[in-house]
Design a protein around this motif. Structure first.
Motif, mmCIF file in Angstrom:
data_model
loop_
_atom_site.group_PDB
_atom_site.id
_atom_site.type_symbol
_atom_site.label_atom_id
_atom_site.label_comp_id
_atom_site.label_asym_id
_atom_site.label_seq_id
_atom_site.Cartn_x
_atom_site.Cartn_y
_atom_site.Cartn_z
ATOM 1 N N GLY A 72 -38.045 -28.595 -16.364
ATOM 2 C CA GLY A 72 -38.626 -27.965 -15.183
ATOM 3 C C GLY A 72 -37.863 -28.295 -13.916
ATOM 4 N N MET A 73 -37.511 -29.564 -13.736
ATOM 5 C CA MET A 73 -36.751 -29.963 -12.559
ATOM 6 C C MET A 73 -35.360 -29.340 -12.569
ATOM 7 S SD MET A 73 -37.724 -33.984 -12.277
ATOM 8 C CE MET A 73 -39.433 -34.505 -12.124
ATOM 9 N N ALA A 74 -34.749 -29.281 -13.746
ATOM 10 C CA ALA A 74 -33.393 -28.737 -13.845
ATOM 11 C C ALA A 74 -33.351 -27.262 -13.474
ATOM 12 C CB ALA A 74 -32.854 -28.952 -15.265
ATOM 13 N N VAL A 75 -34.276 -26.475 -14.008
ATOM 14 C CA VAL A 75 -34.221 -25.035 -13.703
ATOM 15 C C VAL A 75 -34.663 -24.767 -12.266
ATOM 16 C CG1 VAL A 75 -34.506 -24.347 -16.113
ATOM 17 C CG2 VAL A 75 -36.529 -24.552 -14.666
ATOM 18 N N ALA A 76 -35.594 -25.579 -11.750
ATOM 19 C CA ALA A 76 -36.003 -25.401 -10.350
ATOM 20 C C ALA A 76 -34.826 -25.671 -9.415
ATOM 21 C CB ALA A 76 -37.171 -26.332 -10.018
ATOM 22 N N ASP A 77 -34.140 -26.786 -9.639
ATOM 23 C CA ASP A 77 -32.982 -27.114 -8.807
ATOM 24 C C ASP A 77 -31.859 -26.106 -9.006
ATOM 25 O OD1 ASP A 77 -34.430 -29.271 -7.968
ATOM 26 O OD2 ASP A 77 -32.961 -30.788 -8.601
ATOM 27 N N ALA A 78 -31.707 -25.618 -10.234
ATOM 28 C CA ALA A 78 -30.644 -24.646 -10.513
ATOM 29 C C ALA A 78 -30.822 -23.383 -9.685
ATOM 30 C CB ALA A 78 -30.623 -24.306 -12.001
ATOM 31 N N PHE A 79 -32.044 -22.893 -9.590
ATOM 32 C CA PHE A 79 -32.253 -21.662 -8.829
ATOM 33 C C PHE A 79 -32.155 -21.894 -7.326
ATOM 34 C CE2 PHE A 79 -33.782 -19.763 -12.777
ATOM 35 C CZ PHE A 79 -33.189 -18.509 -12.663
ATOM 36 N N ILE A 80 -32.530 -23.073 -6.854
ATOM 37 C CA ILE A 80 -32.359 -23.364 -5.428
ATOM 38 C C ILE A 80 -30.870 -23.407 -5.086
ATOM 39 C CG2 ILE A 80 -32.661 -25.117 -3.643
ATOM 40 C CD1 ILE A 80 -35.322 -25.853 -5.035
ATOM 41 N N CYS A 81 -30.099 -24.137 -5.883
ATOM 42 C CA CYS A 81 -28.651 -24.217 -5.641
ATOM 43 C C CYS A 81 -27.992 -22.851 -5.769
ATOM 44 C CB CYS A 81 -28.012 -25.203 -6.616
ATOM 45 S SG CYS A 81 -28.518 -26.929 -6.379
ATOM 46 N N CYS A 82 -28.425 -22.100 -6.750
ATOM 47 C CA CYS A 82 -27.859 -20.773 -6.969
ATOM 48 C C CYS A 82 -28.158 -19.851 -5.792
ATOM 49 C CB CYS A 82 -28.420 -20.187 -8.266
ATOM 50 S SG CYS A 82 -27.760 -18.567 -8.696
ATOM 51 N N TRP A 83 -29.399 -19.861 -5.334
ATOM 52 C CA TRP A 83 -29.773 -18.972 -4.221
ATOM 53 C C TRP A 83 -29.087 -19.389 -2.916
ATOM 54 C CZ3 TRP A 83 -31.317 -16.592 -8.115
ATOM 55 C CH2 TRP A 83 -32.008 -15.387 -8.031
ATOM 56 N N LYS A 84 -28.857 -20.685 -2.742
ATOM 57 C CA LYS A 84 -28.114 -21.138 -1.571
ATOM 58 C C LYS A 84 -26.714 -20.515 -1.578
ATOM 59 C CE LYS A 84 -28.224 -25.548 -0.652
ATOM 60 N NZ LYS A 84 -27.901 -27.014 -0.706
ATOM 61 N N THR A 85 -26.098 -20.507 -2.758
ATOM 62 C CA THR A 85 -24.754 -19.940 -2.878
ATOM 63 C C THR A 85 -24.769 -18.427 -2.732
ATOM 64 O OG1 THR A 85 -24.182 -21.743 -4.392
ATOM 65 C CG2 THR A 85 -22.719 -19.838 -4.356
ATOM 66 N N LYS A 86 -25.711 -17.783 -3.400
ATOM 67 C CA LYS A 86 -25.781 -16.318 -3.341
ATOM 68 C C LYS A 86 -25.864 -15.816 -1.904
ATOM 69 C CE LYS A 86 -28.021 -15.260 -7.813
ATOM 70 N NZ LYS A 86 -27.006 -14.335 -8.354
ATOM 71 N N PHE A 87 -26.740 -16.421 -1.123
ATOM 72 C CA PHE A 87 -26.977 -15.902 0.217
ATOM 73 C C PHE A 87 -26.069 -16.535 1.264
ATOM 74 C CE2 PHE A 87 -30.605 -14.379 -2.083
ATOM 75 C CZ PHE A 87 -30.784 -13.111 -1.543
ATOM 76 N N SER A 88 -25.177 -17.415 0.826
ATOM 77 C CA SER A 88 -24.113 -17.890 1.710
ATOM 78 C C SER A 88 -22.937 -16.924 1.692
ATOM 79 C CB SER A 88 -23.640 -19.285 1.288
ATOM 80 O OG SER A 88 -24.642 -20.246 1.490
ATOM 81 N N TYR A 89 -22.667 -16.354 0.514
ATOM 82 C CA TYR A 89 -21.508 -15.473 0.364
ATOM 83 C C TYR A 89 -21.856 -13.986 0.290
ATOM 84 C CZ TYR A 89 -19.007 -19.807 -0.782
ATOM 85 O OH TYR A 89 -18.458 -21.065 -0.753
ATOM 86 N N MET A 90 -23.053 -13.671 -0.228
ATOM 87 C CA MET A 90 -23.509 -12.269 -0.329
ATOM 88 C C MET A 90 -22.527 -11.388 -1.111
ATOM 89 S SD MET A 90 -26.479 -12.176 1.165
ATOM 90 C CE MET A 90 -26.777 -10.420 1.350
ATOM 91 N N VAL A 91 -22.037 -11.903 -2.223
ATOM 92 C CA VAL A 91 -21.043 -11.172 -3.016
ATOM 93 C C VAL A 91 -21.675 -9.958 -3.692
ATOM 94 C CG1 VAL A 91 -19.476 -11.320 -4.997
ATOM 95 C CG2 VAL A 91 -19.659 -13.236 -3.372
ATOM 96 N N GLU A 92 -20.957 -8.841 -3.662
ATOM 97 C CA GLU A 92 -21.454 -7.596 -4.222
ATOM 98 C C GLU A 92 -21.560 -7.656 -5.742
ATOM 99 O OE1 GLU A 92 -18.715 -4.357 -3.532
ATOM 100 O OE2 GLU A 92 -16.986 -5.619 -3.980
ATOM 101 N N ARG A 93 -22.435 -6.833 -6.281
ATOM 102 C CA ARG A 93 -22.569 -6.683 -7.725
ATOM 103 C C ARG A 93 -21.453 -5.776 -8.253
ATOM 104 N NH1 ARG A 93 -26.292 -9.868 -10.770
ATOM 105 N NH2 ARG A 93 -27.825 -10.602 -9.251
ATOM 106 N N PRO A 94 -21.168 -5.874 -9.559
ATOM 107 C CA PRO A 94 -20.127 -5.000 -10.125
ATOM 108 C C PRO A 94 -20.359 -3.519 -9.861
ATOM 109 C CG PRO A 94 -20.631 -6.754 -11.664
ATOM 110 C CD PRO A 94 -21.624 -6.885 -10.529
ATOM 111 N N SER A 95 -21.609 -3.073 -9.876
ATOM 112 C CA SER A 95 -21.863 -1.638 -9.691
ATOM 113 C C SER A 95 -21.296 -1.126 -8.376
ATOM 114 C CB SER A 95 -23.367 -1.351 -9.749
ATOM 115 O OG SER A 95 -24.043 -2.004 -8.691
#
Length: 411
Positions: free
Chosen positions: A237-260
């Protein structure tokens, strides 16, 4: 779970001081007897009602709590049962109150905040034309600001995305082109694998739900005792919770486009390109599925060994999926024409009917399951290889930081 039953084990110890050094969680009276199963049951029932009471379906929680209570209360005196349940609920109440300050409390009420201003520019994420959500805003853009369980996970440096480029020899162009080309060669087995790891919370369990089921499989297969089972759920539970926080921090820092987006605007040139799997409503880099599956694999391997053979039954009882696959528009329709809001009614997509069957999948290790999960995102058309590889690498770091907490005495 863990902070309730940790006292049933001579080898485990509380970790709450490592997570919140000012939080005081109730402890049992060591001179008294407790039924740890009843304590756990009462605490979990309280926590579930607190988290999901808004759904109006707490009768399911009440029913399960009563079944478990009847099973274990018959084995002890009324005094022990009452003391145990009081303790379990006290622990759960304290931790739930603490959870309210993590940044995610009542997050379901602000899934797509209307006041969020989406950055615009070349190579930046845009809402999908057709995706998992009809809302043309990103999902939880501030989730990366939430509190992690491990302080070390909050201090991880952000990994770098591929440098945007339209040069056909660049890594950016090559990897996005791979996504497009791979869709053209998908077999039925590939499609079944993509959908097995889809875990779209609008249709099935979420990705963390899938990971929790893998934890359950490990617990049951190894016949883990109560403290180890609670430790397993806590670590995952702690691992997946932290994983999504770290992931979302990265996603919305760079805002990289999707392949489509890149495939439609740059590689295809004409006509909108759609992935095989419905696109989620948030930026691409890096893969959430990859990071949380690697974090899960890292903690489970530490607990049970990586060479742990198991059968994943998460979606085994799900009915065959009948879905409609996108049929490309004529090449005479340009991407600009398709994306023009004035043409939304004119260029409605068409679909062909297809079916996918869900069969339990076998893995020789937790890491092989995580790798397949990550690869499914490329085959699904919603992530590049770089997204997945970085997600796996970051997930392993996050999982190791959870493993490093002093779960056992003498550490």
């Amino acid at each position: 779970m863990y902070e309730t039953v940790v006292y049933a084990s001579p080898n485990h110890q509380s970790i709450i001081g490592q997570l919140a050094d000012t939080l005081l969680v109730p402890t049992p009276d060591r001179r008294q007897a407790y039924c740890w199963e009843l304590a756990l049951n009462a605490g979990q029932a309280y926590m579930l009602r607190a988290l999901y009471g808004y759904t109006g379906k707490t009768q399911l929680i009440d029913s399960l709590e009563q079944v478990i209570r009847l099973r274990y209360a018959a084995r002890v005196s009324a005094e022990i049962a009452e003391r145990s349940e009081r303790f379990g609920k006290a622990v759960a109440t304290t931790i739930y109150q603490w959870s309210k300050s993590d940044g995610g409390h009542l997050g379901y009420q602000r899934n797509f905040p209307a006041d969020y201003t989406r950055p615009t520019g070349t190579g930046l994420w845009v809402p999908p034309v057709i995706g998992q959500s009809s809302v043309r805003r990103p999902l939880h853009p501030t989730w990366g600001q939430n509190r992690t369980f491990s302080l070390q996970n909050s201090q991880l440096s952000l990994p770098k995305p591929l440098a945007y480029s339209t040069d056909t020899t660049s890594a950016y162009y090559t990897q996005y082109k791979e996504v497009r080309d791979r869709k053209n060669t998908l077999t039925e087995a590939d499609q079944a694998m993509v959908m097995w790891w889809g875990d779209d919370p609008g249709e099935t369990c979420s990705p963390p739900g899938h990971s929790y089921n893998l934890a359950t499989i490990a617990i049951r297969t190894s016949q883990a005792d109560l403290p180890k089972a609670a430790e397993t759920y806590a670590r995952v539970g702690m691992a997946v919770a932290d994983a999504f926080i770290c992931c979302w921090k990265t996603k919305f820092s760079y805002m990289v486009e999707r392949p489509s987006s890149f495939i439609s605007s740059t590689i295809n040139g004409k006509g909108q390109w759609f992935p095989f799997f419905l696109e989620p409503p948030f930026p691409s880099f890096y893969s959430g599925h990859a990071v949380q599956s690697a974090a899960t694999a890292t903690v489970l391997a530490n607990l049970y060994g990586d060479q742990f053979s198991f059968t994943d039954n998460t979606h085994a009882n799900r009915p065959d999926l009948v879905y409609y696959r996108q049929v490309p528009l004529p090449s005479t329709v340009t991407t600009a024409d398709y994306l023009d809001p004035a043409n939304y009614e004119k260029y409605q997509p068409t679909f062909t009917r297809q079916s996918i069957s869900f069969r339990a999948r076998h893995y020789s290790s937790f890491s092989s399951a995580a790798l397949e999960c990550a690869n499914s995102r490329l085959l699904g058309g919603i992530h590049t290889r770089h997204d997945n590889e970085v997600g796996l690498t970051e997930g392993a770091k996050i999982g190791r930081n959870i493993n490093a907490l002093p779960w056992h005495k003498g550490r």
